[in-house]
Design a protein around this motif. Structure first.
Motif, short mmCIF file in Angstrom:
data_model
loop_
_atom_site.label_atom_id
_atom_site.label_comp_id
_atom_site.label_asym_id
_atom_site.label_seq_id
_atom_site.Cartn_x
_atom_site.Cartn_y
_atom_site.Cartn_z
N ILE A 46 1.16 -0.65 0.30
CA ILE A 46 -0.05 0.07 0.06
C ILE A 46 1.01 1.23 0.26
O ILE A 46 0.69 2.47 -0.80
N GLY A 47 1.81 1.45 0.82
CA GLY A 47 2.96 2.54 1.05
C GLY A 47 3.59 2.78 -1.10
O GLY A 47 3.41 3.72 -0.88
N SER A 48 4.03 1.99 -0.42
CA SER A 48 5.13 1.85 -2.44
C SER A 48 3.92 2.38 -3.36
O SER A 48 4.25 3.20 -3.97
N LEU A 49 2.29 1.93 -3.80
CA LEU A 49 1.87 2.45 -4.22
C LEU A 49 1.23 3.59 -4.61
O LEU A 49 1.54 4.48 -4.69
N LEU A 50 0.95 3.82 -2.93
CA LEU A 50 0.40 5.69 -3.03
C LEU A 50 1.07 6.32 -2.93
O LEU A 50 1.62 7.40 -2.97
N SER A 51 2.40 6.01 -2.09
CA SER A 51 3.93 6.78 -2.36
C SER A 51 4.08 7.20 -3.84
O SER A 51 4.41 7.76 -4.72
N SER A 52 3.78 6.00 -4.85
CA SER A 52 4.85 6.39 -6.30
C SER A 52 3.35 7.18 -6.85
O SER A 52 3.46 7.92 -7.55
N LEU A 53 2.29 6.92 -6.62
CA LEU A 53 1.43 8.01 -7.31
C LEU A 53 1.92 9.49 -6.98
O LEU A 53 1.09 10.03 -7.92
N PHE A 60 5.26 15.45 -9.89
CA PHE A 60 6.05 15.17 -10.81
C PHE A 60 5.14 16.07 -12.33
O PHE A 60 5.81 17.39 -12.58
N GLN A 61 4.04 15.81 -12.25
CA GLN A 61 3.29 16.39 -13.33
C GLN A 61 2.72 17.25 -13.07
O GLN A 61 2.48 18.21 -13.90
N LEU A 62 2.85 17.60 -11.50
CA LEU A 62 2.01 18.74 -11.09
C LEU A 62 3.39 19.56 -11.41
O LEU A 62 3.01 20.84 -12.28
N ILE A 63 4.57 19.74 -10.91
CA ILE A 63 5.38 20.65 -11.34
C ILE A 63 6.24 20.60 -13.07
O ILE A 63 5.83 21.82 -12.76
N ARG A 76 15.15 12.61 -7.36
CA ARG A 76 15.95 12.87 -6.00
C ARG A 76 14.15 12.91 -5.01
O ARG A 76 14.32 11.93 -4.32
N LEU A 77 13.79 13.43 -5.44
CA LEU A 77 12.64 13.96 -4.53
C LEU A 77 11.45 12.70 -4.42
O LEU A 77 11.03 12.23 -3.35
N PHE A 78 11.64 11.95 -6.09
CA PHE A 78 10.69 11.10 -6.11
C PHE A 78 11.10 9.79 -5.51
O PHE A 78 10.39 8.51 -5.12
N GLN A 79 12.26 9.48 -5.23
CA GLN A 79 13.17 8.35 -4.67
C GLN A 79 12.96 8.73 -3.25
O GLN A 79 12.54 7.95 -2.82
N ILE A 127 10.88 10.26 -1.91
CA ILE A 127 9.08 9.48 -1.35
C ILE A 127 8.78 8.22 -1.55
O ILE A 127 7.77 8.01 -0.33
N THR A 128 9.13 7.66 -2.44
CA THR A 128 8.93 6.01 -2.52
C THR A 128 9.66 5.74 -0.82
O THR A 128 8.98 4.47 -1.16
N ALA A 129 10.67 5.66 -0.76
CA ALA A 129 11.45 5.14 0.66
C ALA A 129 10.69 5.51 1.64
O ALA A 129 10.63 4.69 1.97
N VAL A 130 9.92 6.81 1.44
CA VAL A 130 9.33 7.61 3.10
C VAL A 130 8.50 5.82 2.45
O VAL A 130 7.78 5.42 4.37
N GLY A 131 7.71 6.27 1.51
CA GLY A 131 6.50 5.40 1.69
C GLY A 131 6.40 4.34 2.02
O GLY A 131 5.45 3.09 2.42
N THR A 132 7.26 3.54 1.08
CA THR A 132 7.59 1.86 0.49
C THR A 132 8.12 1.29 2.19
O THR A 132 8.18 -0.17 2.88
N PHE A 133 9.46 2.29 3.14
CA PHE A 133 10.22 1.30 3.70
C PHE A 133 9.54 1.63 5.01
O PHE A 133 9.21 1.38 6.43
N LEU A 134 9.17 3.43 5.74
CA LEU A 134 9.67 4.10 6.83
C LEU A 134 8.06 3.71 7.29
O LEU A 134 8.03 3.30 9.00
N LEU A 135 7.31 4.80 6.13
CA LEU A 135 6.22 4.29 7.53
C LEU A 135 5.49 3.02 7.45
O LEU A 135 4.87 3.16 8.42
N PRO A 136 5.54 1.97 6.50
CA PRO A 136 5.27 0.51 6.99
C PRO A 136 5.68 0.33 8.49
O PRO A 136 5.60 -0.30 9.27
#
Length: 296
Positions: free
Chosen positions: A23-30, A36-39, A54-57, A59-68
């Motif tokens: 769930i974290g990987s999916l939500l953080s990737s989205l 990215f598209q907004l900016i 780097r910003l995407f990396q 966000i996804t690291a925090v969402g996929t690893f840290l928060l879970p």
């Protein structure tokens, strides 16, 4: 909700962790792609914007690893800080010894990396080998895109994202949480450490660096068992990543034998001798780490 899963079976706690990772990987990737598209809009790819990569990396690291990891600790223990090994600032002597251990382990990592990279599968496994090579090339391409850029600013950002963020997020997940869950299956600490080290290495999908990454993962795992402090494996992980980032940021260092791991035949045996001496020194470092941890 606190400690809701503390009495559940190990398999259910493991399922919870895997589910939170997915769930974290999916939500953080989205979220990262949407940002990215907004900016930057939809007319260009992310590869043309290293800072956004780097910003995407991050966000996804925090969402996929840290928060879970944090959520799992909260749901599986009534003392989540102790569960994760958040036991304050470690002893300064342990900090020095852990970094010294990383330095002494490096020649062994380089040699095992050479052996791993020369791996060849049987002819019948050619499709698997091709897929593994593609994953390795993709990871290298992605790393080079993140690393590229001259000056202090890209280097500092890479140290934050690739070295520090990856160290904190991955250690909280693999050593802080996963190692705790697998530890409920068996009292054999060596089995727990090596199972987590294997999973840690496999998760990266870089099979031609599998063995050295597994060895590093085992070192990180033993550190938290000996010291009961998550910040020491985080420190060791950060040191390893930071050295790689700094070395790969310089074109001359990047191509040297010591960084690339492609040691010439003329230097191979002296390097093996140095690795043996370093391994002996590493054993003494481990002895003092364990002694200080017991006395603490």
């Amino acid at each position: 909700m606190k400690a809701l899963f503390s009495t559940q079976r190990t398999s259910r706690q493991l399922f919870l962790l895997v589910l939170l990772i997915a769930i974290g990987s999916l939500l953080s990737s989205l979220f990262g792609l949407g940002l990215f598209q907004l900016i930057c809009g939809t007319s260009t790819g992310m590869e043309q914007h290293p800072d956004m990569m780097r910003l995407f990396q991050f966000i996804t690291a925090v969402g996929t690893f840290l928060l879970p990891a944090l959520l799992t600790a909260w749901l599986c223990s009534d003392q989540p800080k102790a569960y994760l090994g958040l036991n304050g600032i470690p002893d300064g002597r342990l900090v020095i010894l852990v970094v010294a251990g990383m330095i002494l382990l490096n020649p062994v990592i380089s040699l095992t990396s050479m052996l791993n990279e020369s791996m060849q599968l049987p002819a019948w496994a050619a499709p698997l080998e091709n897929w593994m090579r593609q994953q390795e090339d993709l990871a290298l391409h992605f790393t080079n895109l993140l690393i590229e850029g001259e000056g202090i600013s890209p280097l500092f950002t890479n140290l934050i994202v690739i070295a520090l963020t990856a160290a904190v997020c991955e250690e909280f997940l693999f050593r802080g949480t996963l190692q705790q869950i697998i530890g409920r299956w068996t009292t054999n600490q060596h089995a727990v450490v090596w199972i987590c080290a294997i999973l840690f290495s496999a998760f990266h999908l870089q099979f031609y660096g599998f063995i050295p990454r597994m060895i590093l993962g085992a070192y990180f795992g033993y550190l938290i068992i000996w010291t009961r402090n998550i910040w020491l494996p985080v420190l060791a992980h950060f040191f390893n990543n930071a050295v790689s980032v700094i070395a790969m940021s310089d074109s001359e260092w990047k191509e040297s034998e010591w960084v690339s791991g492609k040691i010439s035949d003329a230097h191979l045996w002296p390097y093996i001798g140095m690795a043996i001496l370093a391994l002996i020194g590493f054993a003494f470092i481990i002895r003092y780490i364990r002694k200080l941890s017991i006395d603490a």
